[in-house]
Design an enzyme around this catalytic site. Structure first.
Site, PDB file in Angstrom:
ATOM      1  N   HIS A 108       0.605  -0.854  -0.382  1.00  0.00           N
ATOM      2  CA  HIS A 108       0.981   0.233  -0.195  1.00  0.00           C
ATOM      3  C   HIS A 108       1.151   1.748  -0.477  1.00  0.00           C
ATOM      4  O   HIS A 108       2.192   1.278   0.860  1.00  0.00           O
ATOM      5  CB  HIS A 108      -1.132  -0.015   1.756  1.00  0.00           C
ATOM      6  N   GLU A 132       1.031   3.982   1.759  1.00  0.00           N
ATOM      7  CA  GLU A 132       1.307   4.490   2.849  1.00  0.00           C
ATOM      8  C   GLU A 132       2.939   3.600   3.244  1.00  0.00           C
ATOM      9  O   GLU A 132       3.137   4.053   4.416  1.00  0.00           O
ATOM     10  CB  GLU A 132       0.328   4.482   4.374  1.00  0.00           C
ATOM     11  N   CYS A 173      -6.426   2.494   5.819  1.00  0.00           N
ATOM     12  CA  CYS A 173      -7.273   1.403   5.866  1.00  0.00           C
ATOM     13  C   CYS A 173      -6.847   0.907   7.027  1.00  0.00           C
ATOM     14  O   CYS A 173      -5.358   1.474   8.332  1.00  0.00           O
ATOM     15  CB  CYS A 173      -6.779  -0.277   4.999  1.00  0.00           C
ATOM     16  N   CYS A 198      -2.356  -0.088   7.093  1.00  0.00           N
ATOM     17  CA  CYS A 198      -1.524   0.746   7.425  1.00  0.00           C
ATOM     18  C   CYS A 198      -2.104   2.156   8.721  1.00  0.00           C
ATOM     19  O   CYS A 198      -1.287   2.157   8.823  1.00  0.00           O
ATOM     20  CB  CYS A 198      -2.215   1.848   6.132  1.00  0.00           C
TER      21      CYS A 198
END
Length: 154
Positions: A58, A60, A88, A91
């Site tokens: 992801h 992040e 999410c 993260c």
């Protein structure tokens, strides 16, 4: 929020939007992130789940890894994470564990957001770190890139 902070936040969110476009260029959902430390970007990331076949790739997480490497510490202190979409749960967990003091995101994620939409991991008083969170910076731009991406795939 004072005007100088708002202008800085918009500047750095534009950098995160550039990262989101990089994700889109290789077929990943266009989400981008940058970590800013003392007015310098020390970490960049965009979704690379499809490109790497990695569920943890992801924006992040990638940006936080780069920031930690730049600082030489897993503690990403005195920094702000800018991300185009609300983090999410995974993260948000990485954010808490990195001890980053501030998170700024563009648009909420009503299906998987963990900074207030579905869950609020970043404000959970049971955890040992709670960053400040500012939402809605360049929200229209951040949501438009996602809408356009998914509309093109329908």
């Amino acid at each position: 929020m004072e005007l100088a902070t708002q202008l800085d936040d918009e500047r750095w969110m534009r950098e995160a939007l550039d990262e989101a476009r990089a994700a889109e260029a290789h077929g990943d959902v266009p989400i981008g992130a940058v970590v800013v430390h003392r007015a310098h970007v020390i970490g960049r990331g965009h979704n690379e789940r499809e490109e790497r076949a990695d569920p943890t790739a992801h924006a992040e997480v990638t940006a936080l890894r780069a920031a930690a490497a730049a600082l030489g510490s897993w503690r990403v202190l005195d920094s702000t994470l800018y991300v185009t979409l609300e983090p999410c749960a995974m993260c948000a967990g990485a954010i808490v564990l990195s001890r980053i003091p501030r998170v700024v995101y563009g648009t909420p994620d009503p299906k998987a957001g963990a900074a207030g939409s579905v869950l609020d991991v970043l404000a959970d008083p049971r955890l040992n770190h709670r960053p400040t969170v500012d939402a809605g910076v360049l929200a229209d731009d951040c949501s438009a890139i996602l809408r356009e991406f998914f509309a093109a795939r329908r």
